[in-house]
Design a protein around this motif. Sequence first.
Motif, mmCIF file in Angstrom:
data_model
loop_
_atom_site.group_PDB
_atom_site.id
_atom_site.type_symbol
_atom_site.label_atom_id
_atom_site.label_comp_id
_atom_site.label_asym_id
_atom_site.label_seq_id
_atom_site.Cartn_x
_atom_site.Cartn_y
_atom_site.Cartn_z
ATOM 1 N N GLN A 35 3.474 10.296 -9.722
ATOM 2 C CA GLN A 35 3.070 9.716 -8.448
ATOM 3 C C GLN A 35 3.946 8.514 -8.159
ATOM 4 O OE1 GLN A 35 -1.015 8.352 -8.186
ATOM 5 N NE2 GLN A 35 -0.985 8.407 -5.956
ATOM 6 N N LEU A 36 4.469 8.471 -6.941
ATOM 7 C CA LEU A 36 5.299 7.356 -6.497
ATOM 8 C C LEU A 36 4.643 6.759 -5.261
ATOM 9 C CD1 LEU A 36 8.825 9.054 -6.710
ATOM 10 C CD2 LEU A 36 7.668 7.703 -8.470
ATOM 11 N N CYS A 93 11.054 6.369 -1.793
ATOM 12 C CA CYS A 93 11.400 6.336 -3.202
ATOM 13 C C CYS A 93 11.405 7.769 -3.736
ATOM 14 C CB CYS A 93 10.378 5.487 -3.946
ATOM 15 S SG CYS A 93 10.567 5.444 -5.723
ATOM 16 N N ALA A 94 12.274 8.059 -4.683
ATOM 17 C CA ALA A 94 12.354 9.398 -5.261
ATOM 18 C C ALA A 94 12.676 9.301 -6.745
ATOM 19 C CB ALA A 94 13.404 10.231 -4.546
ATOM 20 N N ALA A 95 12.341 10.365 -7.467
ATOM 21 C CA ALA A 95 12.596 10.400 -8.909
ATOM 22 C C ALA A 95 13.020 11.792 -9.326
ATOM 23 C CB ALA A 95 11.347 9.977 -9.678
ATOM 24 N N ASP A 138 13.026 15.696 -7.252
ATOM 25 C CA ASP A 138 11.792 16.480 -7.260
ATOM 26 C C ASP A 138 10.563 15.721 -6.775
ATOM 27 O OD1 ASP A 138 12.656 18.288 -10.299
ATOM 28 O OD2 ASP A 138 12.989 18.771 -8.190
ATOM 29 N N TYR A 139 10.556 14.409 -6.959
ATOM 30 C CA TYR A 139 9.342 13.647 -6.689
ATOM 31 C C TYR A 139 9.630 12.581 -5.638
ATOM 32 C CZ TYR A 139 8.151 15.818 -11.112
ATOM 33 O OH TYR A 139 7.928 16.734 -12.106
ATOM 34 N N TRP A 140 8.639 12.397 -4.741
ATOM 35 C CA TRP A 140 8.822 11.513 -3.597
ATOM 36 C C TRP A 140 7.616 10.630 -3.346
ATOM 37 C CZ3 TRP A 140 13.401 11.263 -1.004
ATOM 38 C CH2 TRP A 140 14.331 12.263 -1.299
#
Length: 132
Positions: A3-4, A96-98, A120-122
């Motif tokens: 979770q971001l 933000c992303a990861a 993949d994650y935002w």
Amino acid sequence: QVQLVDSGGGLVQAGGSLRLSCAASGRTFSSYIMGWFRQYPGKEREFVAAISWSDGNTYYTDSVKGRFTISRDNAKNTVFLQMNVLKPEDTAVYYCAADRDINLGTIATISPQFLQYEFDYWGQGTQVTVSS
């Protein structure tokens, strides 16, 4: 589950500063690349900056070099984007992303408008508005 949560956006005059934050949870992020992107209305998300969580190395798109600084706080699992000397053309929604599978060397070889597909994650995004 990753979770971001993005925060810190707002309205600022040209020449001013803002600091965005991205609180990350759900994983151990030591092997991740964390990035910031921005999206103009009707446009694709474009890459702004990235940081390697493990060693702190960074990479920036040309338009923000010398004005923006990406950093991380390991203890708080938080990534920051310090934005100085803001311009009206910086007005956008910032995300933000990861990603665990990309590295800074690869980021340097991919056009900014296509890098969004590598992450993949935002986060949910935060609006930055710079008035002239």
